[in-house]
Design a protein around this motif. Sequence first.
Motif, PDB file in Angstrom:
ATOM      1  N   PHE A  36      -4.528  10.734   7.742  1.00 28.79           N
ATOM      2  CA  PHE A  36      -5.268  11.990   7.704  1.00 28.79           C
ATOM      3  C   PHE A  36      -6.521  11.844   6.853  1.00 28.79           C
ATOM      4  N   ASP A  37      -7.432  12.784   7.002  1.00 28.01           N
ATOM      5  CA  ASP A  37      -8.766  12.667   6.420  1.00 28.01           C
ATOM      6  C   ASP A  37      -8.801  12.671   4.904  1.00 28.01           C
ATOM      7  N   ASP A  38      -7.744  13.204   4.271  1.00 27.48           N
ATOM      8  CA  ASP A  38      -7.788  13.256   2.816  1.00 27.48           C
ATOM      9  C   ASP A  38      -7.200  12.020   2.164  1.00 27.48           C
ATOM     10  N   ALA A  39      -6.990  10.953   2.963  1.00 27.11           N
ATOM     11  CA  ALA A  39      -6.560   9.685   2.379  1.00 27.11           C
ATOM     12  C   ALA A  39      -7.636   9.183   1.433  1.00 27.11           C
ATOM     13  N   LYS A  40      -7.213   8.585   0.329  1.00 24.41           N
ATOM     14  CA  LYS A  40      -8.167   8.155  -0.689  1.00 24.41           C
ATOM     15  C   LYS A  40      -8.899   6.889  -0.313  1.00 24.41           C
ATOM     16  N   GLN A  41      -8.203   5.991   0.412  1.00 23.44           N
ATOM     17  CA  GLN A  41      -8.851   4.740   0.739  1.00 23.44           C
ATOM     18  C   GLN A  41      -8.103   4.078   1.875  1.00 23.44           C
ATOM     19  N   ASP A  42      -8.728   3.055   2.449  1.00 23.95           N
ATOM     20  CA  ASP A  42      -8.120   2.340   3.553  1.00 23.95           C
ATOM     21  C   ASP A  42      -6.960   1.489   3.071  1.00 23.95           C
ATOM     22  N   LEU A  43      -6.049   1.176   4.003  1.00 23.65           N
ATOM     23  CA  LEU A  43      -4.874   0.395   3.647  1.00 23.65           C
ATOM     24  C   LEU A  43      -5.234  -0.998   3.156  1.00 23.65           C
ATOM     25  N   SER A  44      -6.355  -1.534   3.579  1.00 22.12           N
ATOM     26  CA  SER A  44      -6.704  -2.894   3.192  1.00 22.12           C
ATOM     27  C   SER A  44      -7.364  -2.966   1.827  1.00 22.12           C
ATOM     28  N   ARG A  73       0.833  -1.205   0.000  1.00 14.84           N
ATOM     29  CA  ARG A  73       0.000   0.000   0.000  1.00 14.84           C
ATOM     30  C   ARG A  73       0.869   1.257   0.000  1.00 14.84           C
ATOM     31  N   LEU A  74       1.950   1.255   0.767  1.00 15.12           N
ATOM     32  CA  LEU A  74       2.856   2.398   0.786  1.00 15.12           C
ATOM     33  C   LEU A  74       3.518   2.588  -0.578  1.00 15.12           C
ATOM     34  N   LEU A  75       3.945   1.493  -1.191  1.00 14.71           N
ATOM     35  CA  LEU A  75       4.594   1.582  -2.503  1.00 14.71           C
ATOM     36  C   LEU A  75       3.601   2.041  -3.572  1.00 14.71           C
ATOM     37  N   GLU A  76       2.361   1.607  -3.442  1.00 15.79           N
ATOM     38  CA  GLU A  76       1.328   2.089  -4.353  1.00 15.79           C
ATOM     39  C   GLU A  76       1.159   3.595  -4.191  1.00 15.79           C
ATOM     40  N   GLY A  77       1.150   4.052  -2.942  1.00  7.97           N
ATOM     41  CA  GLY A  77       1.007   5.473  -2.687  1.00  7.97           C
ATOM     42  C   GLY A  77       2.150   6.295  -3.254  1.00  7.97           C
ATOM     43  N   MET A  78       3.341   5.703  -3.357  1.00 11.93           N
ATOM     44  CA  MET A  78       4.479   6.410  -3.927  1.00 11.93           C
ATOM     45  C   MET A  78       4.402   6.491  -5.448  1.00 11.93           C
ATOM     46  N   GLN A  82      11.828   9.100  11.360  1.00  7.93           N
ATOM     47  CA  GLN A  82      12.680   8.233  10.557  1.00  7.93           C
ATOM     48  C   GLN A  82      11.895   7.589   9.411  1.00  7.93           C
ATOM     49  N   LEU A  83      10.651   7.223   9.694  1.00  9.71           N
ATOM     50  CA  LEU A  83       9.825   6.585   8.675  1.00  9.71           C
ATOM     51  C   LEU A  83       9.326   7.575   7.621  1.00  9.71           C
ATOM     52  N   GLY A  84       9.013   8.789   8.076  1.00  7.49           N
ATOM     53  CA  GLY A  84       8.372   9.758   7.191  1.00  7.49           C
ATOM     54  C   GLY A  84       6.864   9.675   7.263  1.00  7.49           C
ATOM     55  N   TYR A  85       6.351   8.850   8.159  1.00  7.18           N
ATOM     56  CA  TYR A  85       4.917   8.694   8.403  1.00  7.18           C
ATOM     57  C   TYR A  85       4.748   8.056   9.773  1.00  7.18           C
ATOM     58  N   ARG A  86       3.541   8.133  10.330  1.00  4.86           N
ATOM     59  CA  ARG A  86       3.300   7.526  11.638  1.00  4.86           C
ATOM     60  C   ARG A  86       3.271   5.997  11.530  1.00  4.86           C
ATOM     61  N   TYR A  87       3.967   5.349  12.449  1.00  3.55           N
ATOM     62  CA  TYR A  87       3.953   3.893  12.486  1.00  3.55           C
ATOM     63  C   TYR A  87       2.519   3.399  12.574  1.00  3.55           C
ATOM     64  N   GLY A 135       4.271  14.194   5.599  1.00  2.28           N
ATOM     65  CA  GLY A 135       4.564  14.107   4.174  1.00  2.28           C
ATOM     66  C   GLY A 135       3.455  13.364   3.475  1.00  2.28           C
ATOM     67  N   PRO A 136       3.621  13.089   2.177  1.00  2.00           N
ATOM     68  CA  PRO A 136       2.552  12.440   1.395  1.00  2.00           C
ATOM     69  C   PRO A 136       2.108  11.086   1.942  1.00  2.00           C
ATOM     70  N   LEU A 137       3.055  10.240   2.368  1.00  2.00           N
ATOM     71  CA  LEU A 137       2.653   8.931   2.877  1.00  2.00           C
ATOM     72  C   LEU A 137       1.890   9.064   4.184  1.00  2.00           C
ATOM     73  N   ASP A 138       2.316   9.961   5.039  1.00  2.00           N
ATOM     74  CA  ASP A 138       1.611  10.184   6.298  1.00  2.00           C
ATOM     75  C   ASP A 138       0.210  10.718   6.044  1.00  2.00           C
ATOM     76  N   ARG A 139       0.093  11.615   5.079  1.00  2.00           N
ATOM     77  CA  ARG A 139      -1.219  12.154   4.728  1.00  2.00           C
ATOM     78  C   ARG A 139      -2.133  11.030   4.226  1.00  2.00           C
ATOM     79  N   MET A 140      -1.584  10.137   3.440  1.00  2.00           N
ATOM     80  CA  MET A 140      -2.366   9.038   2.889  1.00  2.00           C
ATOM     81  C   MET A 140      -2.849   8.092   3.990  1.00  2.00           C
ATOM     82  N   ILE A 141      -1.989   7.830   4.975  1.00  2.00           N
ATOM     83  CA  ILE A 141      -2.292   6.827   5.980  1.00  2.00           C
ATOM     84  C   ILE A 141      -3.147   7.367   7.117  1.00  2.00           C
TER      85      ILE A 141
END
Length: 340
Positions: free
Chosen positions: A326-334, A82-87, A187-192, A318-324
């Motif tokens: 925050f409210d403007d994420a496009k879809q759930d990780l699953s 999912r993270l790689l897709e987001g990139m 270190q990750l650039g997004y919340r664990y 950053g973008p990955l953190d926003r995706m995971i």
Amino acid sequence: MTVFHRNETKEPLPDALRGGVIAIGNFDGVHRGHQSVLDRALELGQILRKPVLVLTFEPHPRTVFRPDTPVFRLTPPVMKARLLEGMGFSAVVEYPFDRDFAQWTATEFVSSILMDWLHASHVVTGFDFHFGKGREGGPAFLMAAGGTHGFGVTLVDAFRDESTQVISSSRIRQLLGEGEVVEAAGQLGYRYTVMSNVIAGKQLGRTLGYPTANMKLPPEVELKPGIYAVRFRRSDGSLHNGVASFGYRPTVADDGTALLETFLFDFSDSLYGETCSVSFFAYLRGEVKFDGLEPLVAQMKQDEAEARAVLAGVTPLGPLDRMIAFDDAKQDLSKGIETA
């Protein structure tokens, strides 16, 4: 996004993905160091007008060689994909890593995987990447193989953080084990973030006015037990602030099983059976054994107030953190992961 699993059938890669730029590595955590390699592959894909794929290995090699002590995975396969897709990657190739594969020579790796199957036009990896039996294949070998077979090679130097320290998955695991989720996020650039099914519990929290969504995490997860300010994403993509307890519940539990219990603020729906994710924003305190339920409830109210205050002022890293988280994420990780 398509995730390819190489297997005995050796099905050919779709024509649209052949001849692409290939980023190679385990990429556990997809942290900022990994992102420097991955971003370079994406840049080359744009320049060369080629599809960009990630070649990674499952399970983690350390788990194969030391099965009694499986590695704490920062990003299990679905989360990593999912993270790689987001990139922006076109596909992920998860190559099975076992003891037979570990005996392949570096030459076999190049000819069978990079050339015969992926038809790589360019390979991007870290400067210290080694492959093949006995780690015989290194940067010089890969460069020479590229010259022989006609694919380009880009090696990316180690990425250092603002304090000039090299970012590594092992360092992030250590930080999470110490409860340092804020530093780990840097270190990750997004919340664990973890993902699991919501299961039924003893429903004690409901009787106390704090119903929780309960999740069992893999036993190798080494997150420090304690109370955290979190964000919880349902399978429908909706996001909810909350406070979570990870650990052994010393006041009320007697089975010794670690559990992640999340109380969602201003929420009353049923979550049983959903695959949901929890992102960790702050460590509030450690586990405490209270002398009865009354002081436990008083502390839970304090934890809720502190978590609300923490989460009220957070912004994306950053973008990955926003995706995971925050409210403007496009879809759930699953969601959105297609397997082939």
